[in-house]
Scaffold this motif. Structure first.
Motif, PDB file in Angstrom:
ATOM      1  N   ILE A  45      -4.187  51.349  79.776  1.00  0.00           N
ATOM      2  CA  ILE A  45      -3.180  50.398  80.260  1.00  0.00           C
ATOM      3  C   ILE A  45      -2.751  49.470  79.138  1.00  0.00           C
ATOM      4  O   ILE A  45      -1.564  49.145  79.006  1.00  0.00           O
ATOM      5  N   ASP A  46      -3.683  49.049  78.289  1.00  0.00           N
ATOM      6  CA  ASP A  46      -3.352  48.172  77.166  1.00  0.00           C
ATOM      7  C   ASP A  46      -2.389  48.860  76.193  1.00  0.00           C
ATOM      8  O   ASP A  46      -1.429  48.249  75.716  1.00  0.00           O
ATOM      9  N   VAL A  47      -2.633  50.128  75.901  1.00  0.00           N
ATOM     10  CA  VAL A  47      -1.746  50.884  75.009  1.00  0.00           C
ATOM     11  C   VAL A  47      -0.369  51.046  75.668  1.00  0.00           C
ATOM     12  O   VAL A  47       0.664  50.880  75.020  1.00  0.00           O
ATOM     13  N   ILE A  48      -0.352  51.360  76.958  1.00  0.00           N
ATOM     14  CA  ILE A  48       0.920  51.482  77.688  1.00  0.00           C
ATOM     15  C   ILE A  48       1.674  50.155  77.662  1.00  0.00           C
ATOM     16  O   ILE A  48       2.890  50.127  77.457  1.00  0.00           O
ATOM     17  N   ASN A  49       0.959  49.041  77.859  1.00  0.00           N
ATOM     18  CA  ASN A  49       1.594  47.719  77.810  1.00  0.00           C
ATOM     19  C   ASN A  49       2.277  47.476  76.461  1.00  0.00           C
ATOM     20  O   ASN A  49       3.397  46.963  76.397  1.00  0.00           O
ATOM     21  N   ALA A  50       1.596  47.840  75.380  1.00  0.00           N
ATOM     22  CA  ALA A  50       2.159  47.631  74.038  1.00  0.00           C
ATOM     23  C   ALA A  50       3.419  48.459  73.839  1.00  0.00           C
ATOM     24  O   ALA A  50       4.419  47.966  73.293  1.00  0.00           O
ATOM     25  N   ILE A  51       3.396  49.709  74.297  1.00  0.00           N
ATOM     26  CA  ILE A  51       4.582  50.570  74.169  1.00  0.00           C
ATOM     27  C   ILE A  51       5.720  50.038  75.022  1.00  0.00           C
ATOM     28  O   ILE A  51       6.874  49.984  74.577  1.00  0.00           O
ATOM     29  N   CYS A  52       5.401  49.623  76.249  1.00  0.00           N
ATOM     30  CA  CYS A  52       6.434  49.080  77.149  1.00  0.00           C
ATOM     31  C   CYS A  52       7.086  47.836  76.553  1.00  0.00           C
ATOM     32  O   CYS A  52       8.311  47.694  76.593  1.00  0.00           O
ATOM     33  N   LYS A  53       6.283  46.928  76.017  1.00  0.00           N
ATOM     34  CA  LYS A  53       6.833  45.719  75.398  1.00  0.00           C
ATOM     35  C   LYS A  53       7.705  46.061  74.199  1.00  0.00           C
ATOM     36  O   LYS A  53       8.752  45.469  73.984  1.00  0.00           O
ATOM     37  N   SER A  54       7.263  47.029  73.413  1.00  0.00           N
ATOM     38  CA  SER A  54       7.994  47.412  72.213  1.00  0.00           C
ATOM     39  C   SER A  54       9.381  47.963  72.538  1.00  0.00           C
ATOM     40  O   SER A  54      10.352  47.658  71.857  1.00  0.00           O
ATOM     41  N   TYR A  55       9.466  48.781  73.590  1.00  0.00           N
ATOM     42  CA  TYR A  55      10.741  49.405  73.955  1.00  0.00           C
ATOM     43  C   TYR A  55      11.448  48.693  75.099  1.00  0.00           C
ATOM     44  O   TYR A  55      12.552  49.086  75.481  1.00  0.00           O
ATOM     45  N   ILE A  61       2.529  53.207  86.402  1.00  0.00           N
ATOM     46  CA  ILE A  61       1.310  53.731  85.801  1.00  0.00           C
ATOM     47  C   ILE A  61       0.438  54.268  86.928  1.00  0.00           C
ATOM     48  O   ILE A  61       0.108  53.541  87.865  1.00  0.00           O
ATOM     49  N   PHE A  62       0.081  55.550  86.852  1.00  0.00           N
ATOM     50  CA  PHE A  62      -0.813  56.154  87.833  1.00  0.00           C
ATOM     51  C   PHE A  62      -2.242  56.034  87.307  1.00  0.00           C
ATOM     52  O   PHE A  62      -2.549  56.525  86.221  1.00  0.00           O
ATOM     53  N   VAL A  63      -3.101  55.393  88.093  1.00  0.00           N
ATOM     54  CA  VAL A  63      -4.498  55.201  87.702  1.00  0.00           C
ATOM     55  C   VAL A  63      -5.370  56.088  88.577  1.00  0.00           C
ATOM     56  O   VAL A  63      -5.555  55.816  89.764  1.00  0.00           O
ATOM     57  N   ASP A  64      -5.891  57.169  87.992  1.00  0.00           N
ATOM     58  CA  ASP A  64      -6.781  58.078  88.710  1.00  0.00           C
ATOM     59  C   ASP A  64      -8.215  57.553  88.611  1.00  0.00           C
ATOM     60  O   ASP A  64      -8.540  56.782  87.709  1.00  0.00           O
ATOM     61  N   LEU A  72      -8.582  45.635  86.798  1.00  0.00           N
ATOM     62  CA  LEU A  72      -7.635  46.149  85.810  1.00  0.00           C
ATOM     63  C   LEU A  72      -7.057  44.987  85.014  1.00  0.00           C
ATOM     64  O   LEU A  72      -6.916  43.878  85.536  1.00  0.00           O
ATOM     65  N   ILE A  73      -6.714  45.251  83.755  1.00  0.00           N
ATOM     66  CA  ILE A  73      -6.037  44.216  82.974  1.00  0.00           C
ATOM     67  C   ILE A  73      -4.619  44.057  83.505  1.00  0.00           C
ATOM     68  O   ILE A  73      -4.088  44.945  84.176  1.00  0.00           O
ATOM     69  N   GLN A  74      -4.003  42.937  83.227  1.00  0.00           N
ATOM     70  CA  GLN A  74      -2.661  42.656  83.734  1.00  0.00           C
ATOM     71  C   GLN A  74      -1.617  43.531  83.063  1.00  0.00           C
ATOM     72  O   GLN A  74      -1.730  43.865  81.883  1.00  0.00           O
ATOM     73  N   THR A  75      -0.600  43.869  83.850  1.00  0.00           N
ATOM     74  CA  THR A  75       0.513  44.654  83.339  1.00  0.00           C
ATOM     75  C   THR A  75       1.765  44.289  84.114  1.00  0.00           C
ATOM     76  O   THR A  75       1.682  43.851  85.268  1.00  0.00           O
ATOM     77  N   GLN A  76       2.918  44.446  83.487  1.00  0.00           N
ATOM     78  CA  GLN A  76       4.178  44.228  84.178  1.00  0.00           C
ATOM     79  C   GLN A  76       4.631  45.492  84.891  1.00  0.00           C
ATOM     80  O   GLN A  76       5.533  45.452  85.712  1.00  0.00           O
ATOM     81  N   SER A  77       4.017  46.621  84.579  1.00  0.00           N
ATOM     82  CA  SER A  77       4.367  47.885  85.218  1.00  0.00           C
ATOM     83  C   SER A  77       3.755  47.963  86.607  1.00  0.00           C
ATOM     84  O   SER A  77       2.742  47.328  86.891  1.00  0.00           O
ATOM     85  N   GLN A  78       4.367  48.769  87.459  1.00  0.00           N
ATOM     86  CA  GLN A  78       3.819  49.013  88.778  1.00  0.00           C
ATOM     87  C   GLN A  78       2.593  49.909  88.637  1.00  0.00           C
ATOM     88  O   GLN A  78       2.601  50.856  87.858  1.00  0.00           O
ATOM     89  N   ILE A  79       1.537  49.606  89.384  1.00  0.00           N
ATOM     90  CA  ILE A  79       0.318  50.405  89.361  1.00  0.00           C
ATOM     91  C   ILE A  79       0.252  51.232  90.638  1.00  0.00           C
ATOM     92  O   ILE A  79       0.404  50.713  91.741  1.00  0.00           O
TER      93      ILE A  79
END
Length: 94
Positions: A45-55, A61-64, A72-79
């Motif tokens: 999720i942290d790596v996804i957050n960095a990519i999302c912020k960058s672009y 985000i699907f969490v299996d 979970l750490i905070q994110t602006q994406s829907q979980i």
């Protein structure tokens, strides 16, 4: 850009030289070794957050195996959480 994951970019060799590497570390522990499921999910999720912020693009985000993670750490994406239901039994007829 990362709040949970740090990266080791160089590895000290026995002969004193440095070798280029790129290994994700969670609390100093390499991702590829003894990291529990919750840490792996949060690192992702942290790596996804960095990519999302960058672009400046946010996708769900699907969490299996969500039952393995208590926080979970905070994110602006829907979980979208995927849980194992111990009450559900899948039966097939042959």
């Amino acid at each position: 850009m990362f709040s949970f994951v740090k990266f080791k970019m160089y590895e000290q060799q026995i002969n004193g030289c440095e070798r280029e590497t790129c290994e994700a570390l969670i609390d100093g522990v390499p991702y590829s070794t003894n990291v529990n499921t919750a840490a792996r999910v949060n690192a992702g999720i942290d790596v996804i957050n960095a990519i999302c912020k960058s672009y400046d693009v946010y996708a769900p985000i699907f969490v299996d195996n969500r039952e393995s993670v208590t926080k979970l750490i905070q994110t602006q994406s829907q979980i979208v959480n995927l849980f194992k239901d111990s009450n559900y039994t899948f039966l097939t007829k042959i």
